[in-house]
Design a protein around this motif. Sequence first.
Motif, PDB file in Angstrom:
ATOM      1  N   LEU A  77      11.631  -8.316 -13.156  1.00 38.51           N
ATOM      2  CA  LEU A  77      12.020  -7.115 -12.012  1.00 38.51           C
ATOM      3  C   LEU A  77      10.674  -7.224 -11.616  1.00 38.51           C
ATOM      4  O   LEU A  77       9.184  -7.452 -12.534  1.00 38.51           O
ATOM      5  N   ILE A  78       9.450  -5.592 -10.426  1.00 38.69           N
ATOM      6  CA  ILE A  78       7.889  -6.055 -10.794  1.00 38.69           C
ATOM      7  C   ILE A  78       7.614  -5.060 -12.118  1.00 38.69           C
ATOM      8  O   ILE A  78       7.822  -3.981 -11.420  1.00 38.69           O
ATOM      9  N   SER A  79       6.769  -5.086 -12.532  1.00 38.47           N
ATOM     10  CA  SER A  79       6.064  -4.457 -13.364  1.00 38.47           C
ATOM     11  C   SER A  79       4.274  -2.913 -12.646  1.00 38.47           C
ATOM     12  O   SER A  79       3.778  -4.029 -12.310  1.00 38.47           O
ATOM     13  N   PHE A  80       4.486  -1.966 -11.723  1.00 33.23           N
ATOM     14  CA  PHE A  80       3.475  -1.645 -12.241  1.00 33.23           C
ATOM     15  C   PHE A  80       2.270  -2.002 -12.508  1.00 33.23           C
ATOM     16  O   PHE A  80       0.986  -1.842 -12.238  1.00 33.23           O
ATOM     17  N   LYS A  81       2.735  -1.375 -14.200  1.00 34.24           N
ATOM     18  CA  LYS A  81       0.952  -1.571 -15.327  1.00 34.24           C
ATOM     19  C   LYS A  81       0.899  -2.876 -14.963  1.00 34.24           C
ATOM     20  O   LYS A  81      -0.489  -3.143 -14.750  1.00 34.24           O
ATOM     21  N   GLU A  82       1.378  -3.836 -14.917  1.00 35.65           N
ATOM     22  CA  GLU A  82       0.705  -4.935 -14.785  1.00 35.65           C
ATOM     23  C   GLU A  82       0.213  -6.018 -13.710  1.00 35.65           C
ATOM     24  O   GLU A  82      -0.769  -6.471 -13.614  1.00 35.65           O
ATOM     25  N   THR A  83       1.075  -4.835 -12.282  1.00 38.42           N
ATOM     26  CA  THR A  83       0.203  -5.049 -10.815  1.00 38.42           C
ATOM     27  C   THR A  83      -1.124  -4.541 -10.822  1.00 38.42           C
ATOM     28  O   THR A  83      -1.868  -4.991 -10.359  1.00 38.42           O
ATOM     29  N   GLU A  84      -1.315  -3.596 -11.301  1.00 33.56           N
ATOM     30  CA  GLU A  84      -2.112  -2.449 -11.083  1.00 33.56           C
ATOM     31  C   GLU A  84      -3.254  -3.472 -11.908  1.00 33.56           C
ATOM     32  O   GLU A  84      -4.411  -3.571 -11.565  1.00 33.56           O
ATOM     33  N   LYS A  85      -2.729  -4.308 -13.193  1.00 37.37           N
ATOM     34  CA  LYS A  85      -3.836  -4.885 -14.170  1.00 37.37           C
ATOM     35  C   LYS A  85      -4.622  -5.996 -13.928  1.00 37.37           C
ATOM     36  O   LYS A  85      -5.998  -5.691 -13.800  1.00 37.37           O
ATOM     37  N   ASN A  86      -3.557  -6.433 -12.451  1.00 39.30           N
ATOM     38  CA  ASN A  86      -4.023  -7.517 -12.000  1.00 39.30           C
ATOM     39  C   ASN A  86      -5.056  -7.742 -10.804  1.00 39.30           C
ATOM     40  O   ASN A  86      -5.845  -8.054  -9.914  1.00 39.30           O
ATOM     41  N   LEU A  87      -4.082  -6.747 -10.075  1.00 37.17           N
ATOM     42  CA  LEU A  87      -5.223  -5.696  -9.004  1.00 37.17           C
ATOM     43  C   LEU A  87      -6.670  -5.655  -9.356  1.00 37.17           C
ATOM     44  O   LEU A  87      -7.364  -5.559  -8.783  1.00 37.17           O
ATOM     45  N   ILE A  88      -6.626  -4.858  -9.895  1.00 35.87           N
ATOM     46  CA  ILE A  88      -7.763  -4.762 -10.579  1.00 35.87           C
ATOM     47  C   ILE A  88      -9.053  -5.714 -10.650  1.00 35.87           C
ATOM     48  O   ILE A  88     -10.371  -5.949 -10.726  1.00 35.87           O
ATOM     49  N   ALA A  89      -8.556  -6.846 -11.726  1.00 31.34           N
ATOM     50  CA  ALA A  89      -9.442  -7.849 -12.395  1.00 31.34           C
ATOM     51  C   ALA A  89      -9.198  -8.511 -10.497  1.00 31.34           C
ATOM     52  O   ALA A  89     -10.650  -9.363 -10.806  1.00 31.34           O
ATOM     53  N   GLU A  90      -8.633  -8.435  -9.652  1.00 37.12           N
ATOM     54  CA  GLU A  90      -8.728  -9.520  -8.407  1.00 37.12           C
ATOM     55  C   GLU A  90     -10.213  -8.656  -8.172  1.00 37.12           C
ATOM     56  O   GLU A  90     -10.238  -9.280  -6.659  1.00 37.12           O
ATOM     57  N   GLY A  91     -10.300  -7.436  -7.908  1.00 38.19           N
ATOM     58  CA  GLY A  91     -11.296  -6.454  -7.425  1.00 38.19           C
ATOM     59  C   GLY A  91     -10.871  -5.776  -6.287  1.00 38.19           C
ATOM     60  O   GLY A  91     -12.105  -4.425  -5.890  1.00 38.19           O
ATOM     61  N   PHE A  92      -9.476  -5.195  -6.742  1.00 40.56           N
ATOM     62  CA  PHE A  92      -9.257  -3.602  -5.883  1.00 40.56           C
ATOM     63  C   PHE A  92      -9.545  -2.880  -6.202  1.00 40.56           C
ATOM     64  O   PHE A  92      -9.751  -2.733  -7.661  1.00 40.56           O
ATOM     65  N   LYS A  93      -9.491  -1.760  -5.566  1.00 43.49           N
ATOM     66  CA  LYS A  93     -10.308  -0.539  -6.868  1.00 43.49           C
ATOM     67  C   LYS A  93      -9.026   0.715  -6.390  1.00 43.49           C
ATOM     68  O   LYS A  93      -8.175   0.420  -4.982  1.00 43.49           O
ATOM     69  N   LYS A  94      -8.497   1.459  -7.502  1.00 41.25           N
ATOM     70  CA  LYS A  94      -7.772   2.348  -6.904  1.00 41.25           C
ATOM     71  C   LYS A  94      -8.375   3.864  -6.045  1.00 41.25           C
ATOM     72  O   LYS A  94      -9.244   4.343  -6.701  1.00 41.25           O
ATOM     73  N   ILE A  95      -7.507   4.070  -5.116  1.00 36.82           N
ATOM     74  CA  ILE A  95      -7.876   4.690  -4.092  1.00 36.82           C
ATOM     75  C   ILE A  95      -7.234   6.125  -3.682  1.00 36.82           C
ATOM     76  O   ILE A  95      -7.326   6.958  -4.039  1.00 36.82           O
ATOM     77  N   SER A  96      -5.775   6.020  -4.109  1.00 36.30           N
ATOM     78  CA  SER A  96      -4.832   6.963  -4.570  1.00 36.30           C
ATOM     79  C   SER A  96      -3.983   6.729  -5.084  1.00 36.30           C
ATOM     80  O   SER A  96      -3.082   5.549  -5.673  1.00 36.30           O
ATOM     81  N   ASP A  97      -3.169   8.140  -6.393  1.00 31.45           N
ATOM     82  CA  ASP A  97      -2.358   8.345  -7.518  1.00 31.45           C
ATOM     83  C   ASP A  97      -1.554   9.285  -7.935  1.00 31.45           C
ATOM     84  O   ASP A  97      -2.311  10.552  -7.248  1.00 31.45           O
ATOM     85  N   SER A  98       0.054   8.437  -7.377  1.00 33.24           N
ATOM     86  CA  SER A  98       0.380  10.037  -8.207  1.00 33.24           C
ATOM     87  C   SER A  98       1.148  10.007  -8.486  1.00 33.24           C
ATOM     88  O   SER A  98       2.557   9.022  -8.663  1.00 33.24           O
ATOM     89  N   ASN A  99       1.339  10.234  -9.964  1.00 31.31           N
ATOM     90  CA  ASN A  99       2.382  10.563 -10.761  1.00 31.31           C
ATOM     91  C   ASN A  99       2.858  11.721 -11.032  1.00 31.31           C
ATOM     92  O   ASN A  99       2.760  12.829 -10.922  1.00 31.31           O
TER      93      ASN A  99
END
Length: 206
Positions: A183-205
């Motif tokens: 299954l796909i992990s949000f936390k791992e995907t988030e970490k790697n997206l940021i490492a690739e240069g992405f910025k989080k522009i919206s977050d709802s927890n």
Amino acid sequence: MICPNCQKETPSNGNCCAYCGAVINTNGQSIPTVDTNTPQPQKKKGGIGKIFAIIFVAIVVAGIILALVPSGPTGSSVFEMTDSEGITSRTELHYENDVVFRMVDEATMPLPEGTTDTDIDMLKASFDLQKVEYTKHDCCSFTYDFSNNAVTIRITYTDLDDIENVKALLNDGLIEMDGTPALISFKETEKNLIAEGFKKISDSNE
């Protein structure tokens, strides 16, 4: 209880192995943790020919960066990046207990100066072929739009909390994962997206 993945004894009252982190279902079976996989740089093409190649790479990135974490946050987040080519990539993740169940990947690129109607028709034909590959899966939709001198591709993945859907997408090469399907992990995907240069522009927890 013996974990089917690492064969070590783990407390029977938990839903994941205390040693390897594999999720253990009610039948005593596990879905093993997998490592993330970083995409390799690809050569850029000039003119109209690079549009599909670059946009497709941008869209695949979030699908490549996958891993499994037994438990975690619930909510939705949006990540965005604009690169030196002027391509804006946007990834939207919806997740529950860290497992991503819906993912939307979108990429927009300005059309090069001098793009003709024939060029656009060729691009549309290429996109239509890709659409067939994605939409043969009930969990996928694929759309594209030409407007404001740019082209935007949007791929939506749903029901990703069903491991069979993940396996089917892997088998057809529509997402990439290093190791055993998981299954796909949000936390791992988030970490790697940021490492690739992405910025989080919206977050709802929740």
